[in-house]
Design a protein around this motif. Structure first.
Motif, PDB file in Angstrom:
ATOM      1  N   TYR A  32      32.603 -10.136  71.696  1.00  0.00           N
ATOM      2  CA  TYR A  32      34.033 -10.137  72.019  1.00  0.00           C
ATOM      3  C   TYR A  32      34.852  -9.429  70.947  1.00  0.00           C
ATOM      4  N   TYR A  33      34.690  -9.871  69.696  1.00  0.00           N
ATOM      5  CA  TYR A  33      35.521  -9.298  68.648  1.00  0.00           C
ATOM      6  C   TYR A  33      35.064  -7.895  68.250  1.00  0.00           C
ATOM      7  N   GLY A  34      33.770  -7.621  68.401  1.00  0.00           N
ATOM      8  CA  GLY A  34      33.278  -6.276  68.089  1.00  0.00           C
ATOM      9  C   GLY A  34      33.901  -5.256  69.032  1.00  0.00           C
ATOM     10  N   MET A  35      33.850  -5.571  70.328  1.00  0.00           N
ATOM     11  CA  MET A  35      34.425  -4.667  71.317  1.00  0.00           C
ATOM     12  C   MET A  35      35.938  -4.586  71.163  1.00  0.00           C
ATOM     13  N   ARG A  36      36.576  -5.737  70.906  1.00  0.00           N
ATOM     14  CA  ARG A  36      38.030  -5.772  70.811  1.00  0.00           C
ATOM     15  C   ARG A  36      38.551  -4.951  69.634  1.00  0.00           C
ATOM     16  N   ALA A  37      37.722  -4.873  68.570  1.00  0.00           N
ATOM     17  CA  ALA A  37      38.156  -4.124  67.381  1.00  0.00           C
ATOM     18  C   ALA A  37      38.357  -2.641  67.695  1.00  0.00           C
ATOM     19  N   ILE A  38      37.656  -2.136  68.701  1.00  0.00           N
ATOM     20  CA  ILE A  38      37.802  -0.709  69.010  1.00  0.00           C
ATOM     21  C   ILE A  38      38.513  -0.471  70.346  1.00  0.00           C
ATOM     22  N   LEU A  39      38.834  -1.562  71.060  1.00  0.00           N
ATOM     23  CA  LEU A  39      39.372  -1.387  72.412  1.00  0.00           C
ATOM     24  C   LEU A  39      40.649  -0.528  72.433  1.00  0.00           C
ATOM     25  N   LEU A  40      41.650  -0.922  71.642  1.00  0.00           N
ATOM     26  CA  LEU A  40      42.919  -0.199  71.701  1.00  0.00           C
ATOM     27  C   LEU A  40      42.761   1.218  71.114  1.00  0.00           C
ATOM     28  N   LEU A  41      41.889   1.332  70.118  1.00  0.00           N
ATOM     29  CA  LEU A  41      41.661   2.654  69.525  1.00  0.00           C
ATOM     30  C   LEU A  41      41.058   3.596  70.575  1.00  0.00           C
ATOM     31  N   TYR A  42      40.124   3.047  71.363  1.00  0.00           N
ATOM     32  CA  TYR A  42      39.497   3.842  72.420  1.00  0.00           C
ATOM     33  C   TYR A  42      40.507   4.215  73.508  1.00  0.00           C
ATOM     34  N   LEU A  43      41.336   3.222  73.887  1.00  0.00           N
ATOM     35  CA  LEU A  43      42.330   3.468  74.937  1.00  0.00           C
ATOM     36  C   LEU A  43      43.300   4.580  74.535  1.00  0.00           C
ATOM     37  N   THR A  44      43.662   4.598  73.236  1.00  0.00           N
ATOM     38  CA  THR A  44      44.703   5.536  72.807  1.00  0.00           C
ATOM     39  C   THR A  44      44.143   6.807  72.175  1.00  0.00           C
ATOM     40  N   ALA A  45      42.818   6.865  71.960  1.00  0.00           N
ATOM     41  CA  ALA A  45      42.250   8.081  71.368  1.00  0.00           C
ATOM     42  C   ALA A  45      42.362   9.243  72.363  1.00  0.00           C
ATOM     43  N   ALA A  46      42.565  10.438  71.844  1.00  0.00           N
ATOM     44  CA  ALA A  46      42.701  11.609  72.709  1.00  0.00           C
ATOM     45  C   ALA A  46      41.418  11.834  73.509  1.00  0.00           C
ATOM     46  N   VAL A  47      41.565  12.397  74.703  1.00  0.00           N
ATOM     47  CA  VAL A  47      40.399  12.664  75.546  1.00  0.00           C
ATOM     48  C   VAL A  47      39.404  13.554  74.811  1.00  0.00           C
ATOM     49  N   ALA A  48      39.941  14.504  74.030  1.00  0.00           N
ATOM     50  CA  ALA A  48      39.058  15.397  73.275  1.00  0.00           C
ATOM     51  C   ALA A  48      38.207  14.621  72.266  1.00  0.00           C
ATOM     52  N   ASP A  49      38.734  13.458  71.826  1.00  0.00           N
ATOM     53  CA  ASP A  49      37.968  12.634  70.881  1.00  0.00           C
ATOM     54  C   ASP A  49      37.148  11.567  71.603  1.00  0.00           C
ATOM     55  N   PHE A  54      45.334   7.357  76.678  1.00  0.00           N
ATOM     56  CA  PHE A  54      46.540   6.678  77.175  1.00  0.00           C
ATOM     57  C   PHE A  54      47.572   6.608  76.059  1.00  0.00           C
ATOM     58  N   ASP A  55      48.889   6.553  76.454  1.00  0.00           N
ATOM     59  CA  ASP A  55      49.894   6.339  75.412  1.00  0.00           C
ATOM     60  C   ASP A  55      49.868   4.862  75.004  1.00  0.00           C
ATOM     61  N   VAL A  56      50.595   4.567  73.911  1.00  0.00           N
ATOM     62  CA  VAL A  56      50.513   3.212  73.363  1.00  0.00           C
ATOM     63  C   VAL A  56      51.007   2.166  74.370  1.00  0.00           C
ATOM     64  N   GLY A  57      52.062   2.511  75.144  1.00  0.00           N
ATOM     65  CA  GLY A  57      52.589   1.564  76.126  1.00  0.00           C
ATOM     66  C   GLY A  57      51.537   1.167  77.145  1.00  0.00           C
ATOM     67  N   LYS A  58      50.840   2.149  77.672  1.00  0.00           N
ATOM     68  CA  LYS A  58      49.820   1.870  78.687  1.00  0.00           C
ATOM     69  C   LYS A  58      48.610   1.173  78.042  1.00  0.00           C
ATOM     70  N   GLY A  59      48.216   1.680  76.879  1.00  0.00           N
ATOM     71  CA  GLY A  59      47.066   1.087  76.186  1.00  0.00           C
ATOM     72  C   GLY A  59      47.285  -0.382  75.868  1.00  0.00           C
ATOM     73  N   THR A  60      48.474  -0.686  75.316  1.00  0.00           N
ATOM     74  CA  THR A  60      48.721  -2.085  74.952  1.00  0.00           C
ATOM     75  C   THR A  60      48.906  -2.965  76.186  1.00  0.00           C
ATOM     76  N   SER A  61      49.375  -2.386  77.302  1.00  0.00           N
ATOM     77  CA  SER A  61      49.477  -3.193  78.525  1.00  0.00           C
ATOM     78  C   SER A  61      48.090  -3.629  78.981  1.00  0.00           C
ATOM     79  N   ILE A  62      47.140  -2.705  78.930  1.00  0.00           N
ATOM     80  CA  ILE A  62      45.773  -3.054  79.319  1.00  0.00           C
ATOM     81  C   ILE A  62      45.202  -4.076  78.342  1.00  0.00           C
ATOM     82  N   TYR A  63      45.472  -3.823  77.071  1.00  0.00           N
ATOM     83  CA  TYR A  63      44.991  -4.737  76.031  1.00  0.00           C
ATOM     84  C   TYR A  63      45.573  -6.142  76.248  1.00  0.00           C
ATOM     85  N   ALA A  64      46.881  -6.202  76.568  1.00  0.00           N
ATOM     86  CA  ALA A  64      47.537  -7.498  76.783  1.00  0.00           C
ATOM     87  C   ALA A  64      46.924  -8.219  77.984  1.00  0.00           C
TER      88      ALA A  64
END
Ligand code: GLN
Length: 494
Positions: A32-49, A54-64
């Motif tokens: 749980y915590y291992g995946m969660r540590a990278i979840l928002l970073l993955y959501l907001t990382a550029a597609v090229a990376d 996703f932008d922070v608003g969308k990323g944090t909505s999914i995270y929430a």
């Protein structure tokens, strides 16, 4: 031949079954915590990376939504186990779903990503409340080791929460996000293996669902289950119909908003129902009112504390200098090890402190107020960090270290105290439900936490962190004023 529980001291003086549950929960929290540590970073990382871009608003909505649902589903998860499955099977099925969920996240496709999240949410709802319930059943009613058993179990949680955010960010951020998610799945796989192999030590704890005295009761519960599933399916179909017909096109933010309304309505309806459902004695009424106050305090606490995986992780990624002692930059998710590390160090200190203070220790509402203030102080530090980095500088990692230290001091005053107080205050006929109420507070808190973190780019950072100072200091001050009346309302429970 199994040894009766009171004679079994096979695991640090505790029943051997505790070892089975300790390691299962350790691996589950690893995932749980291992995946969660990278979840928002993955959501907001550029597609090229390799991220979802996703932008922070969308990323944090999914995270929430995700972090809130994980705890929300422990309400039905506990109920399904009590009435139909028994806790043991619920933990097994839950663990399997969680493992499959993480492996699904490892598939690089957006559809797989959302499917994976749903699997983990359902799996955790089945596993998390029920594994703690089995811990309780390992001990006879008057066994003095029970509280210490729960403390040991909380250590297992944090060992897992320490190791997961080491491994998953290392692979996820440095190599490939999906490898990080796969590592979480492998952790859950280890947990499952040892759960199945250690099942023999659990005796009959959690083996069977509760027996119904009255067969009509059984029928009633089955009807509730069928109706629940039917409503969920119909609601999903209706929403899909609205979406595809273009009448109400769903966006992640819209789903998160609507979910918020439902989530806030749940405690209101729940507590109103609870007060009206039965004729409570004045003492019971006072205690229930106390539960409501502590519920609100806990929700405020988690709303601030759970910035860990969201705004504080973004801050670690964007504004913290992560090159130390000449080593190459370490992953931002590594900061997520800190809360768990401080928990492991501080839990024994606090256990000692409360025993030492004995009857002089603060009452539980006072501890809650202290917890709120401490988490707020952590954000005072973050306000300093925000101004120090305002010009775009990368600042020392010690800012975050200090913040997490204060946060965990707060957690120690609130989290372990919370559940035991809730169960002590609850009239006996509703104790089971109070575990659910505790997780409901975490659910509400995580939702608010994620949504507020969505302001990361729109508010100046010192203001965002200042908001948490206001919220927690405000809630702490109100609670401090209420300590005396609450202590009277608690009717003898300290
Ligand atoms: N950190 C604890 C856990 O992961 C408590 C979480 C909570 O109750 N919100 O189990």
């Amino acid at each position: 031949m199994s040894v009766p529980a009171q004679y079994d001291k096979g695991f640090f003086g505790h029943p051997k079954g505790l070892s089975t549950l300790f390691f299962t929960e350790l691996w589950e929290r690893f995932s749980y915590y291992g995946m969660r540590a990278i979840l928002l970073l993955y959501l907001t990382a550029a597609v090229a990376d390799g991220g979802l871009g996703f932008d922070v608003g969308k990323g944090t909505s999914i995270y929430a939504l995700y972090t809130s649902m994980v705890y929300l589903l422990s309400l039905p998860g506990g109920w399904v186990a009590d009435r139909f499955l028994g806790q043991r099977k619920a933990v097994l099925y839950g663990g399997i779903l969680i493992m499959l969920g993480h492996f699904t996240l490892a598939i690089p496709a957006v559809e797989a990503f959302f499917t994976g999240l749903v699997l983990i949410v359902v799996g955790t709802g089945l596993l998390k409340p029920n594994i703690s319930a089995i811990v309780g059943q390992l001990y006879h009613e008057n066994d003095d080791r029970r509280d210490a058993g729960f403390s040991l179990f909380y250590m297992g949680i944090n060992f897992g929460a320490l190791a997961g955010p080491f491994v998953c960010p290392l692979l996820g951020e440095n190599v490939d996000w999906h490898l990080g998610f796969a590592a979480a799945g492998i952790g859950m796989f280890f947990g499952l293996i040892q759960y199945v192999r250690g099942a023999k030590y659990l005796g009959d704890a959690g083996a069977e669902p509760e027996k119904f005295e009255d067969p009509r009761e059984a029928g009633r519960h089955r009807r509730i289950l069928t109706a629940g599933i039917a409503i969920a399916v119909i609601a999903a179909a209706a929403v899909a119909a609205l979406h595809f017909s273009g009448i109400f096109v769903l966006t992640v933010e819209r789903i998160a908003d609507s979910f918020g309304f439902i989530l806030f309505a749940i405690p209101v309806v729940f507590f109103a129902g609870l007060f009206l459902a039965e004729k409570w004695t004045p003492v019971e009424k006072g205690r229930l009112a106390t539960i409501v106050v502590l519920f609100l305090a806990a929700a405020f606490f988690w709303a601030a504390y759970e910035q860990a995986g969201s705004s504080l992780t973004l801050f670690a990624e964007r504004s913290t200098d992560r090159e130390v002692w000449g080593f190459p930059e370490f992953p931002a998710g590594w900061f997520q090890q800190l809360p768990a590390l401080f928990c492991v160090i501080l839990a024994p200190v606090f256990a000692w402190l409360w025993v030492r203070l004995g009857r002089k220790q603060p009452s539980s509402p006072a501890k809650f107020a202290i917890g709120l203030v401490l988490v707020g102080l952590g954000f005072v530090v973050m306000m300093g960090a925000a101004s120090a980095s305002a010009a775009g500088a990368r600042i020392s990692l010690w800012w975050l270290v200090a913040t997490y230290f204060l946060h965990v001091l707060g957690e120690m005053c609130l989290s372990p105290v919370g559940l035991s107080t809730m169960t002590k205050l609850a009239p006996t006929r509703v104790t089971g439900m109070m575990m659910g109420v505790w997780f409901l507070a975490a659910s509400v808190g995580n939702y608010v936490a994620g949504r507020l973190a969505g302001q990361y780019e729109s508010l100046p950072l010192w203001q965002l962190f200042g908001l948490f100072v206001l919220l927690t200091f405000g809630a702490g001050a109100v609670l401090a004023l209420l300590v005396r009346p609450i202590r009277r309302m608690m009717g003898g429970v300290h």
